[in-house]
Design a protein around this motif. Structure first.
Motif, PDB file in Angstrom:
ATOM      1  N   ALA A  72      79.671  56.541  34.113  1.00 26.46           N
ATOM      2  CA  ALA A  72      78.699  55.451  34.003  1.00 26.46           C
ATOM      3  C   ALA A  72      77.562  55.784  34.970  1.00 26.46           C
ATOM      4  O   ALA A  72      77.675  55.525  36.169  1.00 26.46           O
ATOM      5  CB  ALA A  72      79.344  54.118  34.348  1.00 26.46           C
ATOM      6  N   GLU A  73      76.500  56.350  34.449  1.00 26.68           N
ATOM      7  CA  GLU A  73      75.453  56.853  35.338  1.00 26.68           C
ATOM      8  C   GLU A  73      74.662  55.745  36.002  1.00 26.68           C
ATOM      9  O   GLU A  73      73.994  55.968  37.025  1.00 26.68           O
ATOM     10  CB  GLU A  73      74.511  57.784  34.568  1.00 26.68           C
ATOM     11  N   HIS A  74      74.737  54.524  35.487  1.00 30.45           N
ATOM     12  CA  HIS A  74      73.991  53.402  36.070  1.00 30.45           C
ATOM     13  C   HIS A  74      74.778  52.701  37.168  1.00 30.45           C
ATOM     14  O   HIS A  74      74.248  51.867  37.888  1.00 30.45           O
ATOM     15  CB  HIS A  74      73.654  52.393  34.973  1.00 30.45           C
ATOM     16  N   ASP A  75      76.091  52.981  37.284  1.00 29.01           N
ATOM     17  CA  ASP A  75      76.908  52.360  38.323  1.00 29.01           C
ATOM     18  C   ASP A  75      76.697  53.062  39.658  1.00 29.01           C
ATOM     19  O   ASP A  75      75.970  54.044  39.748  1.00 29.01           O
ATOM     20  CB  ASP A  75      78.385  52.412  37.931  1.00 29.01           C
ATOM     21  N   GLY A  76      77.358  52.566  40.695  1.00 34.74           N
ATOM     22  CA  GLY A  76      77.186  53.214  41.989  1.00 34.74           C
ATOM     23  C   GLY A  76      77.847  52.458  43.111  1.00 34.74           C
ATOM     24  O   GLY A  76      79.013  52.084  43.032  1.00 34.74           O
ATOM     25  N   ARG A  77      77.076  52.159  44.145  1.00 30.86           N
ATOM     26  CA  ARG A  77      77.608  51.555  45.361  1.00 30.86           C
ATOM     27  C   ARG A  77      76.578  50.612  45.964  1.00 30.86           C
ATOM     28  O   ARG A  77      75.393  50.650  45.615  1.00 30.86           O
ATOM     29  CB  ARG A  77      77.975  52.640  46.370  1.00 30.86           C
ATOM     30  N   ILE A  78      77.053  49.782  46.880  1.00 30.38           N
ATOM     31  CA  ILE A  78      76.179  48.792  47.499  1.00 30.38           C
ATOM     32  C   ILE A  78      76.724  48.468  48.885  1.00 30.38           C
ATOM     33  O   ILE A  78      77.903  48.698  49.165  1.00 30.38           O
ATOM     34  CB  ILE A  78      76.096  47.518  46.612  1.00 30.38           C
ATOM     35  N   ASN A  79      75.889  47.945  49.764  1.00 35.17           N
ATOM     36  CA  ASN A  79      76.334  47.542  51.086  1.00 35.17           C
ATOM     37  C   ASN A  79      76.820  46.088  51.027  1.00 35.17           C
ATOM     38  O   ASN A  79      76.022  45.171  50.788  1.00 35.17           O
ATOM     39  CB  ASN A  79      75.197  47.670  52.096  1.00 35.17           C
ATOM     40  N   PRO A  80      78.123  45.836  51.220  1.00 31.14           N
ATOM     41  CA  PRO A  80      78.665  44.487  51.041  1.00 31.14           C
ATOM     42  C   PRO A  80      78.030  43.436  51.955  1.00 31.14           C
ATOM     43  O   PRO A  80      77.754  42.318  51.514  1.00 31.14           O
ATOM     44  CB  PRO A  80      80.155  44.659  51.357  1.00 31.14           C
ATOM     45  N   VAL A  81      77.807  43.799  53.210  1.00 30.20           N
ATOM     46  CA  VAL A  81      77.213  42.832  54.141  1.00 30.20           C
ATOM     47  C   VAL A  81      75.771  42.551  53.746  1.00 30.20           C
ATOM     48  O   VAL A  81      75.333  41.389  53.686  1.00 30.20           O
ATOM     49  CB  VAL A  81      77.301  43.350  55.587  1.00 30.20           C
ATOM     50  N   ASP A  82      75.015  43.606  53.454  1.00 31.57           N
ATOM     51  CA  ASP A  82      73.602  43.420  53.122  1.00 31.57           C
ATOM     52  C   ASP A  82      73.413  42.588  51.862  1.00 31.57           C
ATOM     53  O   ASP A  82      72.537  41.713  51.811  1.00 31.57           O
ATOM     54  CB  ASP A  82      72.924  44.780  52.941  1.00 31.57           C
ATOM     55  N   VAL A  83      74.217  42.844  50.828  1.00 32.54           N
ATOM     56  CA  VAL A  83      74.031  42.091  49.587  1.00 32.54           C
ATOM     57  C   VAL A  83      74.441  40.627  49.773  1.00 32.54           C
ATOM     58  O   VAL A  83      73.836  39.717  49.193  1.00 32.54           O
ATOM     59  CB  VAL A  83      74.788  42.752  48.414  1.00 32.54           C
ATOM     60  N   THR A  84      75.452  40.388  50.607  1.00 38.62           N
ATOM     61  CA  THR A  84      75.835  39.001  50.894  1.00 38.62           C
ATOM     62  C   THR A  84      74.732  38.288  51.660  1.00 38.62           C
ATOM     63  O   THR A  84      74.406  37.123  51.372  1.00 38.62           O
ATOM     64  CB  THR A  84      77.155  38.963  51.693  1.00 38.62           C
ATOM     65  N   MET A  85      74.139  38.977  52.611  1.00 35.13           N
ATOM     66  CA  MET A  85      73.033  38.380  53.373  1.00 35.13           C
ATOM     67  C   MET A  85      71.825  38.126  52.473  1.00 35.13           C
ATOM     68  O   MET A  85      71.098  37.142  52.663  1.00 35.13           O
ATOM     69  CB  MET A  85      72.646  39.294  54.539  1.00 35.13           C
ATOM     70  N   ALA A  86      71.627  39.005  51.491  1.00 36.58           N
ATOM     71  CA  ALA A  86      70.522  38.789  50.547  1.00 36.58           C
ATOM     72  C   ALA A  86      70.778  37.545  49.701  1.00 36.58           C
ATOM     73  O   ALA A  86      69.866  36.752  49.438  1.00 36.58           O
ATOM     74  CB  ALA A  86      70.353  40.016  49.660  1.00 36.58           C
ATOM     75  N   LEU A  87      72.033  37.361  49.266  1.00 40.47           N
ATOM     76  CA  LEU A  87      72.368  36.147  48.513  1.00 40.47           C
ATOM     77  C   LEU A  87      72.178  34.906  49.384  1.00 40.47           C
ATOM     78  O   LEU A  87      71.643  33.883  48.921  1.00 40.47           O
ATOM     79  CB  LEU A  87      73.817  36.214  48.028  1.00 40.47           C
ATOM     80  N   ALA A  88      72.616  34.986  50.636  1.00 39.48           N
ATOM     81  CA  ALA A  88      72.461  33.847  51.542  1.00 39.48           C
ATOM     82  C   ALA A  88      70.985  33.537  51.779  1.00 39.48           C
ATOM     83  O   ALA A  88      70.565  32.370  51.770  1.00 39.48           O
ATOM     84  CB  ALA A  88      73.160  34.143  52.864  1.00 39.48           C
ATOM     85  N   LYS A  89      70.181  34.578  51.969  1.00 37.10           N
ATOM     86  CA  LYS A  89      68.751  34.359  52.187  1.00 37.10           C
ATOM     87  C   LYS A  89      68.110  33.771  50.937  1.00 37.10           C
ATOM     88  O   LYS A  89      67.289  32.830  51.023  1.00 37.10           O
ATOM     89  CB  LYS A  89      68.067  35.673  52.554  1.00 37.10           C
ATOM     90  N   GLY A  90      68.480  34.301  49.776  1.00 40.61           N
ATOM     91  CA  GLY A  90      67.948  33.757  48.524  1.00 40.61           C
ATOM     92  C   GLY A  90      68.333  32.311  48.341  1.00 40.61           C
ATOM     93  O   GLY A  90      67.527  31.490  47.865  1.00 40.61           O
TER      94      GLY A  90
END
Length: 818
Positions: free
Chosen positions: A148-166
């Motif tokens: 799946a060339e579109h899949d990958g990885r993400i920073n769990p803390v950063d994405v959670t903080m982005a959701l919280a900020k949003g």
């Protein structure tokens, strides 16, 4: 925000500041509900989110719902950084799933075809192509990779903080260091929460407390049977050439996954048998915590994993991390409104894929809260599938040993849990075991899947996508039902007595069919919501004017009970009692069933005296039995509801008398093959809460002309008036007798994919695989069906098929009504 500033009221209070809590809050605000408060006992991400491995994959699921949830997470995370200015660390470096044996290859080819049908493009790779994309991998023993060339990885803390900020940007108030001490209720409904800083009144509470969710739920009597277990990953020192653009590599054959981490290699493990952690309860002050790793237990697994990427054995170890993750008994999440308490929602038990699914589940919960019902199929993830005993410490300890390892287990169609067994047994259990029953777990019940013939042990030689050693034994059971008579234990079916002077009016309002007619009759019906979509698929027996029995499937047991209890009006004289444990249900089915039972009772079972749909108490030996002439296998037959204390006696009489008639025991494999030949539906398998009766061929059970109103009637009137269905559930049959449909297979019309198989079995009478498939067309009508060239794609192999809107076996019901 400072905890001292908590408001006195919020429409929704979200408890827990991990990925799922922040996602729920974000989506509520995005959908227009800004009066939301999120309370976190410590700091955001401090539970398990902070140490997640950060894989972000859409591939791997054979469920349209789960695939959609993963894709929503991916799409959300991609846009969050631009929306909030907060970095998420999303890196679409690609993802490769390895198939190292024939069974894995079969599974992933099936899953890949299903993913492609639903818009998730996956490429099958040769070992050499895998090596090209991930040069460090040893590929000499693998069959293929799925990319799946579109899949990958993400920073769990950063994405959670982005959701919280949003969420904050949209009006949500977030309070850290504010543990919830209890949920406030009144008359079975949430009214708020209690904190050390005071109470917050609210209309809804959402338990997103992660591995603390069970303990918080327990305070309010809410069943959430998740259990923490140790989860490991190792991070090596730097390795030359280990760059961030390397794809994530997953290898179930070594129970491991691999990705780059700060120039080194992360090696994550899902070992077959894990170690539960803190069964007695998660400490309240456990934050950003690590557990001491068990080197002795994990070293063999690490060594095997490192063989997949040999260079890892030459690199130093930077960190061997052990932290808790939360797992559920069936490895599916706990999502939805608690049956014990109105407006108490739960989103927990994400089974180590919280980052992958957190964005999507947050949207599902938010929609459910604001619109009153989910907009996806939730039959497999709904919180109301669980029973209270599953929260017992011993149950959680036993099942957790197995759950983590099942993350990477091959998803064979007949796999059944091995741990925490024997919790629920029918009154016939020991007698069935003596007859050679091979038991499987059915919502906790020990229920026979099939029987070994005399002289054989009831042992499956292997799990397989093909035919195991018991295939001919299953066939014999199937044919015995079609040609003679069988006995089948169905005690796991949920049974409720509904009594009171308003019971008939009440049930008629819930039912799309007319159930409050003549006493002594059973009626097949659907229960619908206001959208005219399915909430239950069941039967109602009218015993007397003020006494009814509702019989439902095991998976819908608590949902059915909750639907009834929440629809009893204050002034209605109605009482609902769960009597499932009070009866053993033994089904006697087949052309000789009448002869057999008639030899045991003084009641007249002739067609004239006891016609189809009759429900009447009869005598058998020393017992009184509620005998119902109904079938779920497509033959003349009877369902016997026997008081538990007399079940053994009745069983013995039937088996003794049955020798003359060639009585054979039959299990759930035969039930599936028999009912699918007849085209009978099964809620939670081939029909679900997103279906309406007309699209799944159940319009015959909707009585728009009955005098009483019913829930969903107006929606049914409007849907029927359109009479042009672009999606319909059809019966499908393979002409080739060898291949085996199970579910997820792709249906093609004139070479074009138009749907997928929802459930299938082997039709021993029809002579090939048979199932139910949802297909699309404009419209799907008789002409479309008859004029199309139909085929089924099974793991890339194409087979000719026949499709029908009517049952292929006994469409005129002559056998049933004989």
């Amino acid at each position: 925000m400072s905890p001292s500033n908590i408001p006195e009221y919020a429409r929704v209070v979200v408890v827990g500041g991990g990925i799922i809590g922040c996602s729920v809050a974000y989506h509520l605000a995005e959908m227009g509900c800004q009066d939301v408060v999120l309370l976190e006992r410590d700091q955001l991400t401090s539970g398990t989110t902070w140490h997640a491995a950060g894989l972000m994959t859409t591939y791997g699921s054979g469920s349209e719902t789960i695939m959609g949830i993963r894709k929503h997470s991916m799409d959300l995370y991609k846009r969050l950084e631009k929306e909030t200015g907060q970095h998420t660390g999303f890196n679409p470096c690609g993802f490769i799933e390895l198939a190292a044996d024939a069974d894995r290859l079969e599974e992933y080819r099936r899953v890949t075809a299903f993913n492609r049908l639903h818009g998730n493009e996956i490429h099958e790779l040769s070992p050499a192509e895998v090596k090209e994309l991930f040069p460090f991998a040893r590929v000499d023993d693998i069959r293929a990779g799925f990319y799946a060339e579109h899949d990958g990885r993400i920073n769990p803390v950063d994405v959670t903080m982005a959701l919280a900020k949003g969420a904050r940007m949209k009006g949500v108030k977030i309070f850290q260091n504010t543990p919830v001490r209890g949920v406030l209720t009144r008359h079975g409904t949430v009214t708020g929460v209690r904190t050390d800083q005071g109470e917050i009144r609210s209309e809804f509470v959402v338990n997103c407390a992660g591995m603390w969710a069970r303990q918080l739920g327990e305070q309010s009597g809410v069943v959430i049977p998740n259990q923490a277990a140790e989860h490991y990953y190792l991070i090596t020192e730097r390795i030359d050439g280990m760059t961030t653009d390397l794809p994530v590599l997953e290898d179930p054959s070594t129970h491991s996954y691999f990705r780059e981490e700060t120039g080194g290699l992360m090696i994550g493990l899902f070992e077959p048998e894990c170690a539960p952690w803190k069964v007695e309860g998660i400490p309240e002050d456990f934050s950003f915590g690590e557990l001491p790793p068990d080197w002795d237990r994990l070293t063999p697994y690490l060594e095997k994993a490192m063989e997949r990427v040999p260079i890892s054995m030459e690199a130093g170890i930077r960190n061997f991390f052990c932290g808790p993750e939360s797992f559920t008994p069936d490895l599916a999440p706990v999502i939805g409104e608690a049956p014990e308490l109105r407006n108490y929602f739960v989103a927990a038990g994400l089974n180590s894929v919280g980052i992958i699914t957190g964005g999507g589940y947050g949207r599902v919960i938010a929609h459910w809260i604001l619109y009153g019902r989910p907009d996806v199929d939730v039959t497999g993830i709904n919180i109301d599938r669980f029973q209270k005993y599953q929260c017992n410490p011993e149950y959680r300890r036993q099942r957790a040993l197995e759950s983590l390892g099942l993350v990477y287990a091959c998803h064979f169609p007949d796999r059944s849990p091995k741990t925490a067994r024997g919790a629920r047994k029918s009154p016939f259990h020991d007698r069935l075991a003596a007859k050679g029953a091979h038991f499987r777990d059915v919502s906790g019940w020990e229920s026979p899947g099939w029987y070994a013939p005399e002289g054989q042990e009831p042992v499956a030689d292997r799990l397989t996508w093909g035919r195991a050693n018991w295939f001919p034994w299953w066939e014999a059971e199937h044919r015995a039902c079609r040609e003679g008579v069988i006995a089948m234990d169905m005690s796991f079916m949920g049974k409720f007595l509904v009594q009171g002077r308003d019971a008939g009016t009440f049930l008629d309002y819930l039912s799309a069919n007319e159930v409050n007619g003549e006493s002594g009759k059973i009626t097949y019906t659907q229960w619908l919501n206001e959208d005219g979509r399915l909430e239950a698929d069941l039967t109602v027996i009218k015993i007397d004017d003020d006494k009814f029995m509702v019989v439902t499937s095991d998976i819908a047991h608590r949902h059915t009970e909750t639907w009834m209890k929440r629809h009893i009006a204050e002034n209605q004289h109605v009482f609902v009692t769960d009597v499932t444990s009070g009866y053993g249900q033994l089904n006697i089915q087949g052309p000789k069933s009448r002869e057999l039972l008639q030899s045991l009772t003084s009641a007249d079972l002739s067609n004239e005296a006891f016609p189809f749909r009759t429900a009447r108490e009869i005598d058998i030996g020393l017992a009184r039995v509620l005998c119902v002439r109904i079938t779920y296998v497509g033959e003349l037959g009877y369902e016997l509801n026997i008081p538990s204390e007399q079940a053994g006696h009745v069983y013995d009489r039937i088996v003794e008398a049955g020798e003359k008639f060639g009585l054979k025991h039959a299990g759930l494999k035969a039930l599936a093959s028999l009912r699918l030949e007849k085209g009978y539906r099964d809620y939670g398998h081939d029909i679900d809460n997103m279906d309406d009766p007309y699209s799944v061929g159940l319009g015959f059970a909707v009585r728009l002309d009955k005098a009483a109103d019913f829930i969903g009637k107006q929606a049914c009137i409007e849907r029927k008036a359109k009479s042009r269905y672009t999606h319909r559930l059809v019966q499908i049959f393979l002409r080739d007798p060898e291949p085996q449909m199970i579910h997820q297979e792709i249906v093609l019309c004139n070479g074009i994919p138009v749907g997928d198989v929802r459930a299938a079995s082997y039709g021993h009478t029809l002579g090939g695989s048979v199932g139910l498939a949802m297909v699309e067309g404009d419209p799907v009508d008789a002409a479309y069906i008859n004029e199309g060239r139909w085929e089924v794609d099974i793991a890339g192999r194409i087979y000719p098929a026949e499709v029908s809107l009517k049952p292929m076996y006994d469409p005129g019901m002559e056998k049933i009504k004989a």
